[in-house]
Design a protein around this motif. Structure first.
Motif, mmCIF file in Angstrom:
data_model
loop_
_atom_site.group_PDB
_atom_site.id
_atom_site.type_symbol
_atom_site.label_atom_id
_atom_site.label_comp_id
_atom_site.label_asym_id
_atom_site.label_seq_id
_atom_site.Cartn_x
_atom_site.Cartn_y
_atom_site.Cartn_z
ATOM 1 N N THR A 269 0.830 -1.210 0.000
ATOM 2 C CA THR A 269 0.000 0.000 0.000
ATOM 3 C C THR A 269 0.859 1.251 0.000
ATOM 4 O OG1 THR A 269 -1.840 -1.100 1.123
ATOM 5 C CG2 THR A 269 -1.737 1.291 1.300
ATOM 6 N N ARG A 270 1.969 1.222 0.741
ATOM 7 C CA ARG A 270 2.848 2.402 0.763
ATOM 8 C C ARG A 270 3.470 2.634 -0.615
ATOM 9 N NH1 ARG A 270 5.146 5.247 4.945
ATOM 10 N NH2 ARG A 270 3.218 4.586 5.979
ATOM 11 N N ALA A 271 3.857 1.570 -1.304
ATOM 12 C CA ALA A 271 4.377 1.732 -2.665
ATOM 13 C C ALA A 271 3.299 2.293 -3.584
ATOM 14 C CB ALA A 271 4.885 0.384 -3.192
ATOM 15 N N SER A 272 2.071 1.772 -3.450
ATOM 16 C CA SER A 272 0.971 2.268 -4.269
ATOM 17 C C SER A 272 0.688 3.737 -3.983
ATOM 18 C CB SER A 272 -0.288 1.435 -4.003
ATOM 19 O OG SER A 272 -1.378 1.908 -4.751
ATOM 20 N N ASP A 273 0.791 4.140 -2.731
ATOM 21 C CA ASP A 273 0.581 5.546 -2.372
ATOM 22 C C ASP A 273 1.546 6.456 -3.127
ATOM 23 O OD1 ASP A 273 -1.421 4.845 -0.614
ATOM 24 O OD2 ASP A 273 -0.141 4.885 1.164
ATOM 25 N N HIS A 274 2.804 6.037 -3.220
ATOM 26 C CA HIS A 274 3.793 6.861 -3.925
ATOM 27 C C HIS A 274 3.469 6.949 -5.417
ATOM 28 C CE1 HIS A 274 6.582 7.910 -0.765
ATOM 29 N NE2 HIS A 274 6.583 6.658 -0.327
ATOM 30 N N LEU A 275 3.006 5.853 -6.015
ATOM 31 C CA LEU A 275 2.626 5.900 -7.428
ATOM 32 C C LEU A 275 1.412 6.798 -7.635
ATOM 33 C CD1 LEU A 275 3.036 2.266 -8.812
ATOM 34 C CD2 LEU A 275 4.508 4.249 -9.172
ATOM 35 N N ILE A 276 0.438 6.692 -6.742
ATOM 36 C CA ILE A 276 -0.751 7.544 -6.850
ATOM 37 C C ILE A 276 -0.363 9.012 -6.733
ATOM 38 C CG2 ILE A 276 -2.911 8.175 -5.716
ATOM 39 C CD1 ILE A 276 -3.218 5.218 -4.951
ATOM 40 N N THR A 277 0.546 9.311 -5.812
ATOM 41 C CA THR A 277 1.007 10.697 -5.639
ATOM 42 C C THR A 277 1.708 11.192 -6.894
ATOM 43 O OG1 THR A 277 1.281 10.352 -3.253
ATOM 44 C CG2 THR A 277 2.422 12.226 -4.229
ATOM 45 N N ALA A 278 2.609 10.366 -7.459
ATOM 46 C CA ALA A 278 3.315 10.764 -8.683
ATOM 47 C C ALA A 278 2.337 10.958 -9.839
ATOM 48 C CB ALA A 278 4.362 9.710 -9.036
ATOM 49 N N ARG A 279 1.352 10.094 -9.942
ATOM 50 C CA ARG A 279 0.355 10.210 -11.019
ATOM 51 C C ARG A 279 -0.456 11.496 -10.867
ATOM 52 N NH1 ARG A 279 -2.013 5.552 -10.141
ATOM 53 N NH2 ARG A 279 -0.514 4.379 -11.391
ATOM 54 N N SER A 280 -0.832 11.808 -9.630
ATOM 55 C CA SER A 280 -1.579 13.048 -9.373
ATOM 56 C C SER A 280 -0.732 14.273 -9.695
ATOM 57 C CB SER A 280 -2.027 13.072 -7.909
ATOM 58 O OG SER A 280 -2.635 14.302 -7.581
ATOM 59 N N MET A 281 0.546 14.238 -9.338
ATOM 60 C CA MET A 281 1.441 15.355 -9.640
ATOM 61 C C MET A 281 1.576 15.558 -11.135
ATOM 62 S SD MET A 281 4.409 14.573 -6.822
ATOM 63 C CE MET A 281 5.584 15.583 -7.704
ATOM 64 N N LEU A 282 1.683 14.453 -11.887
ATOM 65 C CA LEU A 282 1.820 14.562 -13.335
ATOM 66 C C LEU A 282 0.580 15.205 -13.949
ATOM 67 C CD1 LEU A 282 3.507 13.921 -15.858
ATOM 68 C CD2 LEU A 282 2.398 11.673 -15.924
ATOM 69 N N ARG A 283 -0.601 14.818 -13.481
ATOM 70 C CA ARG A 283 -1.833 15.425 -14.000
ATOM 71 C C ARG A 283 -1.879 16.914 -13.683
ATOM 72 N NH1 ARG A 283 -4.534 10.482 -12.264
ATOM 73 N NH2 ARG A 283 -5.040 11.525 -10.300
ATOM 74 N N GLN A 284 -1.509 17.285 -12.463
ATOM 75 C CA GLN A 284 -1.495 18.698 -12.093
ATOM 76 C C GLN A 284 -0.534 19.486 -12.973
ATOM 77 O OE1 GLN A 284 -0.476 18.185 -7.922
ATOM 78 N NE2 GLN A 284 -2.549 18.689 -7.275
ATOM 79 N N LEU A 285 0.612 18.894 -13.230
ATOM 80 C CA LEU A 285 1.618 19.566 -14.053
ATOM 81 C C LEU A 285 1.108 19.759 -15.476
ATOM 82 C CD1 LEU A 285 4.596 20.562 -13.907
ATOM 83 C CD2 LEU A 285 5.241 18.322 -14.788
ATOM 84 N N GLN A 286 0.484 18.737 -16.039
ATOM 85 C CA GLN A 286 -0.011 18.829 -17.406
ATOM 86 C C GLN A 286 -1.175 19.806 -17.540
ATOM 87 O OE1 GLN A 286 -0.716 14.640 -18.018
ATOM 88 N NE2 GLN A 286 1.288 14.301 -18.960
ATOM 89 N N LYS A 287 -1.879 20.070 -16.433
ATOM 90 C CA LYS A 287 -2.962 21.055 -16.436
ATOM 91 C C LYS A 287 -2.464 22.462 -16.109
ATOM 92 C CE LYS A 287 -6.594 17.814 -15.004
ATOM 93 N NZ LYS A 287 -7.555 17.473 -13.907
ATOM 94 N N GLY A 288 -1.169 22.589 -15.811
ATOM 95 C CA GLY A 288 -0.623 23.890 -15.462
ATOM 96 C C GLY A 288 -0.870 24.296 -14.028
ATOM 97 N N GLU A 289 -1.210 23.324 -13.174
ATOM 98 C CA GLU A 289 -1.480 23.623 -11.774
ATOM 99 C C GLU A 289 -0.227 23.405 -10.939
ATOM 100 O OE1 GLU A 289 -4.591 20.965 -10.753
ATOM 101 O OE2 GLU A 289 -6.094 21.898 -12.071
ATOM 102 N N ASP A 290 -0.194 24.013 -9.755
ATOM 103 C CA ASP A 290 0.909 23.808 -8.824
ATOM 104 C C ASP A 290 0.697 22.508 -8.056
ATOM 105 O OD1 ASP A 290 2.081 26.214 -9.555
ATOM 106 O OD2 ASP A 290 1.036 27.347 -7.995
#
Length: 370
Positions: A269-290
């Motif tokens: 679950t901790r490994a999955s949490d890090h992947l979910i966080t990275a995926r969320s960050m990538l989406r924010q970046l592609q939308k131009g969000e901080d």
């Protein structure tokens, strides 16, 4: 902030419930006698074989690394496999002096020579302190000592897998705090998964000279008991205590040890949490969000000229360095397979090569998603 929604476990309804002491200076090529072309080609072949044998997902994903940085990517498995020869030699020499006539060292020296020749402004191409961080972290756990808690396991993953991704980004060269932030989470997930994947082989070591990435143990306890050598259980001790898992139960019962699946679930679950966080960050970046959280690592001397997150360059930097982030694809596939197998870490399917990885990786790379 708390981690995002964790991995959901099927069919089990219960609630489970310093900075490196070495110099921060960057690592330039040491004084050394340059190896011949034949030696370099032999070293590249040797390291490619290591990558294929001990880390087949990375061997597949190497295709997405730009060609000029692929040699730097090839010596990664030497820093990951048990008791890698480069660690002892490089630790003794502290990355100074003559290059040992060992394939990994020869390739490393060749990479540093090439990168130093193309470095701009006289700045060394790769960070010496990051190399030493990987070496020190691997040396600390060469005897398969248990991790005191999940935080210690995350620190190990950060100091090995994440740091190797930082070095690959430097080899491109790409100096970006945004990319390092993404690489930190992906590296932590990959490092945690590596510990889980290796658990059966460390608990029940195979006979000498028969270790391979595809070798595995059957789900039955008979084969687990047949081993004449007893190994180690490398799950975090706090997790084992929380679920009531005892090391001797793993040695006696193997996959049927009470609490083993619960412990594997919590670590995964901790490994999955890090992947979910990275995926969320990538989406924010592609939308131009901080990003909704700051970089957890230190902004060390190596990163002083990287600029700030949110400076508008992050999206273009990720497009250039997305190939380095591709381990997120193989990590996600493995976690999904583990979940499908109900977190039975001894299932042989978990140590087989993932046939879906090549086309899943191509899909992720072309769409810039993972």
């Amino acid at each position: 902030m708390p981690f995002p929604q964790p991995l959901i476990r099927p069919r089990l309804a219960r609630s489970l419930g310093n900075r490196c002491p070495c110099s921060p200076r960057s690592y330039s090529t040491p004084r050394t006698i340059l190896s011949s072309s034949a030696e370099i080609q032999s070293a590249e072949a040797y390291c490619s074989n290591l990558l294929q044998k001990y880390d087949s997902p990375s061997s597949t994903l190497r295709a997405f690394i730009p060609p000029h940085a692929q040699p730097a990517h090839r010596f990664h498995p030497a820093c990951r496999r048990p008791a890698p020869p480069i660690l002892a030699r490089q630790h003794q020499r502290r990355l100074r002096g003559a290059t040992p006539k060992q394939p990994v060292s020869i390739l490393l020296a060749h990479v540093l020579n090439d990168l130093s020749a193309t470095a701009q402004g006289g700045k060394p191409a790769l960070s010496k302190s990051w190399f030493l961080r990987v070496i020190d972290a691997r040396e600390k756990y060469l005897n398969n000592a248990p991790y005191p808690d999940l935080v210690a396991l995350e620190a190990y993953a950060e100091n090995t897998y994440s740091t190797l991704l930082y070095l690959t980004l430097q080899a491109l060269p790409l100096h970006s705090l945004v990319l390092d932030h993404l690489a930190s989470h992906i590296g932590k997930a990959s490092g945690i998964i590596a510990v889980l994947r290796g658990l059966p082989l460390l608990a029940f070591p195979p006979p000498p000279n028969h270790h391979s990435n595809s070798a595995g143990l059957s789900p039955g306890v008979e084969m687990q008991r047949s081993g004449s050598r007893q190994g180690a259980v490398t799950l975090p001790l706090d997790v084992m205590a929380e679920v009531g898992l005892r090391e001797e139960d793993v040695f006696r019962k193997g996959a049927e040890a009470e609490g083993l699946r619960d412990a594997v679930f919590k670590v995964a679950t901790r490994a999955s949490d890090h992947l979910i966080t990275a995926r969320s960050m990538l989406r924010q970046l592609q939308k131009g969000e901080d990003f909704d959280h700051a970089f957890e690592g230190e902004v060390e001397e190596e990163r002083q000229d990287y600029g700030e997150e949110g400076d508008g360059k992050g999206k273009s930097e990720v497009e250039k360095g997305f190939g380095v982030l591709m381990p997120a694809v193989s990590a996600d596939l493995w976690l999904k397979k583990l979940e499908k197998l109900d977190f039975d870490i001894f299932r042989v399917e978990l140590r087989r090569r993932e046939w879906k990885l090549p086309w899943k990786a191509y899909w992720a790379y072309t769409r810039q998603k993972f």
